[in-house]
Enzyme design. Structure first.
Site, PDB file in Angstrom:
ATOM      1  N   SER A  88       0.761  -0.957   0.202  1.00 41.73           N
ATOM      2  CA  SER A  88      -0.200   0.642  -0.420  1.00 41.73           C
ATOM      3  C   SER A  88       0.927   1.045   0.001  1.00 41.73           C
ATOM      4  CB  SER A  88      -1.053   0.019   1.393  1.00 41.73           C
ATOM      5  OG  SER A  88      -0.253  -0.028   2.018  1.00 41.73           O
ATOM      6  N   GLY A  89       2.237   1.127  -0.046  1.00 38.85           N
ATOM      7  CA  GLY A  89       3.199   2.261  -0.068  1.00 38.85           C
ATOM      8  C   GLY A  89       3.511   2.520  -1.100  1.00 38.85           C
ATOM      9  N   GLU A  90       3.822   3.333  -1.748  1.00 44.20           N
ATOM     10  CA  GLU A  90       4.600   3.840  -2.754  1.00 44.20           C
ATOM     11  C   GLU A  90       5.555   3.465  -3.260  1.00 44.20           C
ATOM     12  OE1 GLU A  90       3.575   7.101  -3.478  1.00 44.20           O
ATOM     13  OE2 GLU A  90       2.302   7.817  -2.167  1.00 44.20           O
ATOM     14  N   THR A  91       6.221   2.833  -2.672  1.00 47.79           N
ATOM     15  CA  THR A  91       7.267   1.650  -3.809  1.00 47.79           C
ATOM     16  C   THR A  91       6.408   0.408  -3.829  1.00 47.79           C
ATOM     17  OG1 THR A  91       9.238   3.260  -1.943  1.00 47.79           O
ATOM     18  CG2 THR A  91       9.302   0.570  -3.303  1.00 47.79           C
ATOM     19  N   ARG A 113      -1.868  -4.707   5.959  1.00 43.42           N
ATOM     20  CA  ARG A 113      -3.645  -4.083   7.337  1.00 43.42           C
ATOM     21  C   ARG A 113      -4.461  -4.035   6.251  1.00 43.42           C
ATOM     22  NH1 ARG A 113      -3.759   1.044   7.853  1.00 43.42           N
ATOM     23  NH2 ARG A 113      -1.950   2.332   6.761  1.00 43.42           N
ATOM     24  N   ARG A 114      -4.457  -4.333   5.931  1.00 46.76           N
ATOM     25  CA  ARG A 114      -6.239  -3.676   4.826  1.00 46.76           C
ATOM     26  C   ARG A 114      -6.157  -4.394   3.906  1.00 46.76           C
ATOM     27  NH1 ARG A 114      -5.117   0.994   1.564  1.00 46.76           N
ATOM     28  NH2 ARG A 114      -3.869   2.040   1.902  1.00 46.76           N
ATOM     29  N   LEU A 153       8.404  -2.220   3.510  1.00 46.57           N
ATOM     30  CA  LEU A 153       7.344  -1.554   5.298  1.00 46.57           C
ATOM     31  C   LEU A 153       8.338  -0.815   5.132  1.00 46.57           C
ATOM     32  CD1 LEU A 153       6.504  -4.224   7.174  1.00 46.57           C
ATOM     33  CD2 LEU A 153       5.003  -2.302   6.204  1.00 46.57           C
ATOM     34  N   TYR A 204      17.393   7.329  12.527  1.00 43.73           N
ATOM     35  CA  TYR A 204      16.310   6.694  11.079  1.00 43.73           C
ATOM     36  C   TYR A 204      18.088   5.980  11.025  1.00 43.73           C
ATOM     37  CZ  TYR A 204      14.830   6.260   6.332  1.00 43.73           C
ATOM     38  OH  TYR A 204      14.407   6.079   5.021  1.00 43.73           O
ATOM     39  N   LYS A 208      17.596   1.487  10.270  1.00 40.54           N
ATOM     40  CA  LYS A 208      17.675   0.584   8.869  1.00 40.54           C
ATOM     41  C   LYS A 208      19.075  -0.586   9.102  1.00 40.54           C
ATOM     42  CE  LYS A 208      14.185   3.077   6.757  1.00 40.54           C
ATOM     43  NZ  LYS A 208      12.717   1.712   6.242  1.00 40.54           N
ATOM     44  N   LEU A 231      14.074   9.429  -2.518  1.00 41.57           N
ATOM     45  CA  LEU A 231      13.282   8.388  -3.694  1.00 41.57           C
ATOM     46  C   LEU A 231      12.461   9.989  -3.790  1.00 41.57           C
ATOM     47  CD1 LEU A 231      11.535   6.059  -1.356  1.00 41.57           C
ATOM     48  CD2 LEU A 231      13.339   6.018  -3.201  1.00 41.57           C
TER      49      LEU A 231
END
Length: 300
Positions: A88-91, A113-114, A153, A204, A208, A231
Protein backbone atom coordinates in the site's frame (compact mmCIF):
# COMPACT_ATOMS: atom_id res chain seq x y z
CA UNK A 1 22.84 71.32 -25.90
CA UNK A 2 25.22 68.33 -25.73
CA UNK A 3 25.99 66.51 -28.98
CA UNK A 4 24.71 62.93 -29.33
CA UNK A 5 28.30 61.84 -30.00
CA UNK A 6 29.65 63.41 -26.84
CA UNK A 7 30.95 60.98 -24.21
CA UNK A 8 28.95 60.85 -20.96
CA UNK A 9 30.66 62.56 -18.05
CA UNK A 10 30.74 59.77 -15.43
CA UNK A 11 32.20 60.32 -12.01
CA UNK A 12 35.15 57.88 -11.92
CA UNK A 13 34.81 57.15 -8.22
CA UNK A 14 31.13 56.34 -8.67
CA UNK A 15 31.93 54.05 -11.60
CA UNK A 16 34.53 52.14 -9.58
CA UNK A 17 31.99 51.74 -6.80
CA UNK A 18 29.42 50.33 -9.21
CA UNK A 19 31.89 47.82 -10.67
CA UNK A 20 32.97 46.73 -7.19
CA UNK A 21 29.38 46.17 -6.19
CA UNK A 22 28.80 44.08 -9.28
CA UNK A 23 31.74 41.91 -8.40
CA UNK A 24 30.19 41.36 -4.97
CA UNK A 25 26.82 40.50 -6.58
CA UNK A 26 25.19 43.44 -4.76
CA UNK A 27 21.84 44.43 -6.20
CA UNK A 28 19.91 47.60 -5.32
CA UNK A 29 18.49 47.21 -1.83
CA UNK A 30 20.96 44.47 -0.85
CA UNK A 31 23.48 45.25 1.85
CA UNK A 32 26.99 43.84 2.22
CA UNK A 33 25.87 41.16 4.69
CA UNK A 34 23.22 39.88 2.28
CA UNK A 35 25.83 39.68 -0.46
CA UNK A 36 28.13 37.67 1.78
CA UNK A 37 25.26 35.30 2.60
CA UNK A 38 24.53 34.88 -1.09
CA UNK A 39 28.18 34.21 -1.85
CA UNK A 40 28.37 31.68 0.98
CA UNK A 41 25.22 29.91 -0.22
CA UNK A 42 26.53 29.81 -3.79
CA UNK A 43 29.83 28.37 -2.61
CA UNK A 44 27.99 25.82 -0.48
CA UNK A 45 25.84 24.64 -3.40
CA UNK A 46 28.88 24.40 -5.68
CA UNK A 47 30.77 22.41 -3.04
CA UNK A 48 27.80 20.10 -2.51
CA UNK A 49 27.47 19.38 -6.21
CA UNK A 50 31.23 18.82 -6.44
CA UNK A 51 31.10 16.26 -3.65
CA UNK A 52 28.20 14.43 -5.27
CA UNK A 53 30.00 14.54 -8.61
CA UNK A 54 33.02 12.91 -6.98
CA UNK A 55 30.85 10.22 -5.40
CA UNK A 56 29.09 9.66 -8.70
CA UNK A 57 32.32 9.11 -10.59
CA UNK A 58 33.94 7.08 -7.83
CA UNK A 59 31.23 4.43 -8.24
CA UNK A 60 32.30 2.49 -11.29
CA UNK A 61 29.34 0.12 -11.58
CA UNK A 62 28.48 -0.38 -15.22
CA UNK A 63 25.08 -1.21 -16.62
CA UNK A 64 25.16 -4.96 -17.31
CA UNK A 65 23.79 -6.30 -20.57
CA UNK A 66 20.83 -8.60 -20.15
CA UNK A 67 18.23 -10.23 -22.35
CA UNK A 68 15.22 -9.54 -20.16
CA UNK A 69 12.76 -11.33 -22.40
CA UNK A 70 14.75 -14.55 -22.18
CA UNK A 71 15.31 -14.11 -18.46
CA UNK A 72 11.61 -13.58 -17.81
CA UNK A 73 10.62 -16.62 -19.83
CA UNK A 74 13.17 -18.75 -18.03
CA UNK A 75 11.96 -17.48 -14.66
CA UNK A 76 8.32 -18.24 -15.46
CA UNK A 77 9.23 -21.85 -16.11
CA UNK A 78 10.33 -22.14 -12.49
CA UNK A 79 6.72 -21.58 -11.36
CA UNK A 80 7.69 -19.42 -8.37
CA UNK A 81 5.46 -17.46 -6.01
CA UNK A 82 6.09 -14.27 -4.06
CA UNK A 83 4.67 -12.04 -1.37
CA UNK A 84 4.87 -8.29 -0.88
CA UNK A 85 4.71 -6.67 2.54
CA UNK A 86 3.89 -2.98 2.30
CA UNK A 87 2.14 -2.96 -1.08
CA UNK A 88 0.00 0.00 0.00
CA UNK A 89 3.06 2.26 0.24
CA UNK A 90 4.69 4.15 -2.61
CA UNK A 91 7.47 1.67 -3.36
CA UNK A 92 5.28 -1.35 -2.74
CA UNK A 93 2.62 -0.06 -5.10
CA UNK A 94 5.18 0.63 -7.84
CA UNK A 95 6.76 -2.80 -7.27
CA UNK A 96 3.39 -4.56 -7.51
CA UNK A 97 2.70 -2.80 -10.80
CA UNK A 98 6.03 -3.98 -12.23
CA UNK A 99 5.49 -7.56 -11.04
CA UNK A 100 2.01 -7.71 -12.54
CA UNK A 101 3.20 -6.24 -15.84
CA UNK A 102 6.14 -8.64 -16.15
CA UNK A 103 4.01 -11.61 -15.05
CA UNK A 104 6.97 -13.62 -13.73
CA UNK A 105 5.26 -15.29 -10.76
CA UNK A 106 2.62 -17.98 -10.74
CA UNK A 107 1.16 -16.52 -7.55
CA UNK A 108 1.43 -13.09 -5.93
CA UNK A 109 0.31 -12.52 -2.34
CA UNK A 110 -0.09 -9.14 -0.67
CA UNK A 111 0.37 -9.08 3.10
CA UNK A 112 -0.90 -5.96 4.82
CA UNK A 113 -3.10 -4.44 7.47
CA UNK A 114 -5.99 -3.79 5.09
CA UNK A 115 -7.55 -5.07 1.89
CA UNK A 116 -6.54 -3.15 -1.22
CA UNK A 117 -8.85 -2.45 -4.13
CA UNK A 118 -7.84 -2.45 -7.80
CA UNK A 119 -9.84 -1.45 -10.87
CA UNK A 120 -7.53 -3.04 -13.44
CA UNK A 121 -8.41 -6.66 -14.21
CA UNK A 122 -4.69 -7.47 -14.33
CA UNK A 123 -4.81 -7.50 -10.52
CA UNK A 124 -7.79 -9.82 -10.15
CA UNK A 125 -5.72 -12.95 -9.45
CA UNK A 126 -3.84 -11.43 -6.52
CA UNK A 127 -4.15 -13.12 -3.15
CA UNK A 128 -4.53 -10.78 -0.18
CA UNK A 129 -3.82 -11.60 3.46
CA UNK A 130 -4.91 -9.06 6.05
CA UNK A 131 -2.80 -9.24 9.22
CA UNK A 132 -2.26 -7.49 12.52
CA UNK A 133 1.41 -6.52 12.63
CA UNK A 134 1.26 -6.36 16.41
CA UNK A 135 0.42 -10.08 16.43
CA UNK A 136 2.26 -11.34 13.36
CA UNK A 137 3.06 -14.71 14.91
CA UNK A 138 -0.65 -15.49 14.69
CA UNK A 139 -0.50 -14.99 10.92
CA UNK A 140 2.48 -17.22 10.14
CA UNK A 141 0.40 -19.04 7.53
CA UNK A 142 0.36 -15.92 5.34
CA UNK A 143 4.14 -16.19 4.96
CA UNK A 144 4.28 -19.88 4.10
CA UNK A 145 4.95 -21.33 0.68
CA UNK A 146 6.57 -18.35 -1.03
CA UNK A 147 9.84 -18.54 -2.91
CA UNK A 148 10.47 -14.80 -2.95
CA UNK A 149 9.60 -12.09 -0.45
CA UNK A 150 9.62 -8.31 -0.86
CA UNK A 151 9.52 -6.02 2.17
CA UNK A 152 8.69 -2.37 1.51
CA UNK A 153 7.42 -1.48 4.97
CA UNK A 154 8.40 1.90 6.33
CA UNK A 155 7.23 5.05 8.06
CA UNK A 156 8.82 8.19 9.49
CA UNK A 157 9.57 9.53 12.94
CA UNK A 158 7.51 12.61 12.12
CA UNK A 159 4.47 10.50 11.30
CA UNK A 160 4.69 7.75 13.92
CA UNK A 161 7.01 9.17 16.57
CA UNK A 162 10.34 7.63 17.51
CA UNK A 163 8.82 4.57 19.15
CA UNK A 164 6.35 4.01 16.34
CA UNK A 165 9.06 4.39 13.72
CA UNK A 166 11.25 1.72 15.34
CA UNK A 167 8.25 -0.57 15.74
CA UNK A 168 7.44 -0.42 12.02
CA UNK A 169 10.88 -0.14 10.40
CA UNK A 170 12.55 -2.60 12.74
CA UNK A 171 10.12 -4.82 14.63
CA UNK A 172 7.55 -5.39 11.88
CA UNK A 173 10.21 -5.78 9.21
CA UNK A 174 12.32 -8.22 11.23
CA UNK A 175 9.32 -10.33 12.26
CA UNK A 176 8.16 -10.48 8.63
CA UNK A 177 11.60 -11.72 7.62
CA UNK A 178 11.65 -14.33 10.39
CA UNK A 179 8.25 -15.70 9.37
CA UNK A 180 9.26 -15.67 5.71
CA UNK A 181 12.40 -17.65 6.49
CA UNK A 182 10.43 -20.16 8.57
CA UNK A 183 7.86 -20.39 5.77
CA UNK A 184 10.38 -21.44 3.13
CA UNK A 185 11.28 -18.15 1.43
CA UNK A 186 14.66 -18.42 -0.29
CA UNK A 187 15.16 -14.89 -1.69
CA UNK A 188 14.28 -11.95 0.54
CA UNK A 189 14.32 -8.36 -0.75
CA UNK A 190 14.51 -5.44 1.66
CA UNK A 191 14.02 -1.77 0.84
CA UNK A 192 16.38 0.09 3.16
CA UNK A 193 18.01 3.52 2.81
CA UNK A 194 21.21 5.13 1.61
CA UNK A 195 23.52 5.60 4.58
CA UNK A 196 22.02 2.76 6.65
CA UNK A 197 24.47 2.03 9.47
CA UNK A 198 23.81 0.25 12.75
CA UNK A 199 26.49 2.40 14.43
CA UNK A 200 25.00 5.71 13.27
CA UNK A 201 23.98 8.34 15.81
CA UNK A 202 20.89 9.11 13.72
CA UNK A 203 17.87 7.02 14.66
CA UNK A 204 16.66 6.57 11.09
CA UNK A 205 19.96 5.31 9.67
CA UNK A 206 20.76 3.29 12.78
CA UNK A 207 17.41 1.50 12.70
CA UNK A 208 17.78 0.70 9.02
CA UNK A 209 21.29 -0.64 9.60
CA UNK A 210 20.24 -2.74 12.57
CA UNK A 211 17.40 -4.48 10.76
CA UNK A 212 19.68 -5.17 7.78
CA UNK A 213 22.22 -6.86 10.06
CA UNK A 214 19.63 -8.88 11.95
CA UNK A 215 17.94 -10.16 8.80
CA UNK A 216 21.34 -11.14 7.42
CA UNK A 217 21.75 -13.38 10.47
CA UNK A 218 18.66 -15.34 9.39
CA UNK A 219 20.78 -16.68 6.50
CA UNK A 220 18.39 -16.63 3.57
CA UNK A 221 19.70 -18.40 0.49
CA UNK A 222 19.80 -14.91 -1.02
CA UNK A 223 19.29 -11.59 0.72
CA UNK A 224 19.06 -8.42 -1.41
CA UNK A 225 19.23 -5.01 0.27
CA UNK A 226 18.33 -1.85 -1.64
CA UNK A 227 19.67 1.47 -0.38
CA UNK A 228 18.06 4.20 -2.47
CA UNK A 229 18.81 7.88 -1.91
CA UNK A 230 16.02 10.48 -1.85
CA UNK A 231 12.98 8.90 -3.52
CA UNK A 232 11.40 11.04 -6.22
CA UNK A 233 7.68 10.45 -5.90
CA UNK A 234 4.43 12.33 -5.39
CA UNK A 235 3.31 10.93 -2.05
CA UNK A 236 -0.28 10.85 -0.91
CA UNK A 237 0.91 11.70 2.61
CA UNK A 238 2.64 14.97 3.41
CA UNK A 239 6.37 14.90 4.14
CA UNK A 240 7.52 18.56 3.96
CA UNK A 241 11.24 17.91 4.47
CA UNK A 242 11.26 15.20 1.82
CA UNK A 243 9.31 17.45 -0.55
CA UNK A 244 11.97 20.17 -0.27
CA UNK A 245 14.74 17.61 -0.84
CA UNK A 246 12.94 16.24 -3.89
CA UNK A 247 12.59 19.67 -5.45
CA UNK A 248 16.25 20.51 -4.88
CA UNK A 249 17.78 17.13 -5.74
CA UNK A 250 15.39 16.35 -8.56
CA UNK A 251 17.01 19.13 -10.60
CA UNK A 252 20.32 17.21 -10.51
CA UNK A 253 18.95 13.64 -10.77
CA UNK A 254 19.74 13.19 -14.46
CA UNK A 255 23.41 14.08 -14.09
CA UNK A 256 24.08 13.01 -10.51
CA UNK A 257 21.97 9.89 -9.87
CA UNK A 258 23.64 9.23 -6.51
CA UNK A 259 21.59 12.11 -5.08
CA UNK A 260 18.08 10.83 -5.79
CA UNK A 261 16.13 8.21 -7.69
CA UNK A 262 12.62 7.86 -9.14
CA UNK A 263 10.62 5.36 -7.15
CA UNK A 264 9.70 3.53 -10.36
CA UNK A 265 13.40 2.86 -10.96
CA UNK A 266 13.67 1.22 -7.53
CA UNK A 267 10.72 -1.04 -8.33
CA UNK A 268 12.12 -2.01 -11.74
CA UNK A 269 15.51 -2.72 -10.20
CA UNK A 270 13.97 -5.09 -7.66
CA UNK A 271 12.25 -7.04 -10.43
CA UNK A 272 15.33 -7.18 -12.67
CA UNK A 273 17.48 -8.27 -9.73
CA UNK A 274 14.99 -11.05 -9.03
CA UNK A 275 15.49 -12.38 -12.54
CA UNK A 276 19.28 -12.34 -12.50
CA UNK A 277 21.41 -14.90 -10.71
CA UNK A 278 22.83 -13.69 -7.44
CA UNK A 279 26.60 -13.56 -7.25
CA UNK A 280 26.59 -13.28 -3.47
CA UNK A 281 24.43 -14.68 -0.69
CA UNK A 282 24.06 -11.15 0.69
CA UNK A 283 24.08 -8.24 -1.75
CA UNK A 284 23.77 -4.55 -0.94
CA UNK A 285 22.73 -2.39 -3.85
CA UNK A 286 23.59 1.27 -3.39
CA UNK A 287 21.77 4.01 -5.25
CA UNK A 288 23.78 3.96 -8.47
CA UNK A 289 23.53 0.18 -8.80
CA UNK A 290 19.77 0.49 -8.33
CA UNK A 291 19.68 3.19 -11.02
CA UNK A 292 21.56 0.94 -13.43
CA UNK A 293 19.22 -2.00 -12.94
CA UNK A 294 16.25 0.32 -13.17
CA UNK A 295 17.45 1.54 -16.56
CA UNK A 296 17.54 -2.04 -17.82
CA UNK A 297 13.95 -2.59 -16.81
CA UNK A 298 12.95 0.72 -18.37
CA UNK A 299 14.43 -0.19 -21.77
CA UNK A 300 12.39 -3.35 -22.10
Amino acid sequence: MRSLNAKPNYNRKKLRSINYQRRLFIEPGMNIFESKSLSFFTAFVVALVAVWYYLENSETDEIPRMDLNAMEEDYRQKNKSCFIVGASGETGRALLKEIVQHNIFSKVTLIGRRQLTFEDKAYENLVQKVVDFEKLDEYAEAFRGHDVGYCCLGTTKAKAGAEGFVRVDHDYVLKSAELAKAGGCSHFHLESSKGADNTSSFLYLKTKGQVEAEIEELEFERFSVYRPAVLLVSREESRPAEWVAQKFLGAFSSVLPTMSIPITAVARAMVVNTLKDGEKKVEILENKAICNLGKIGDKK
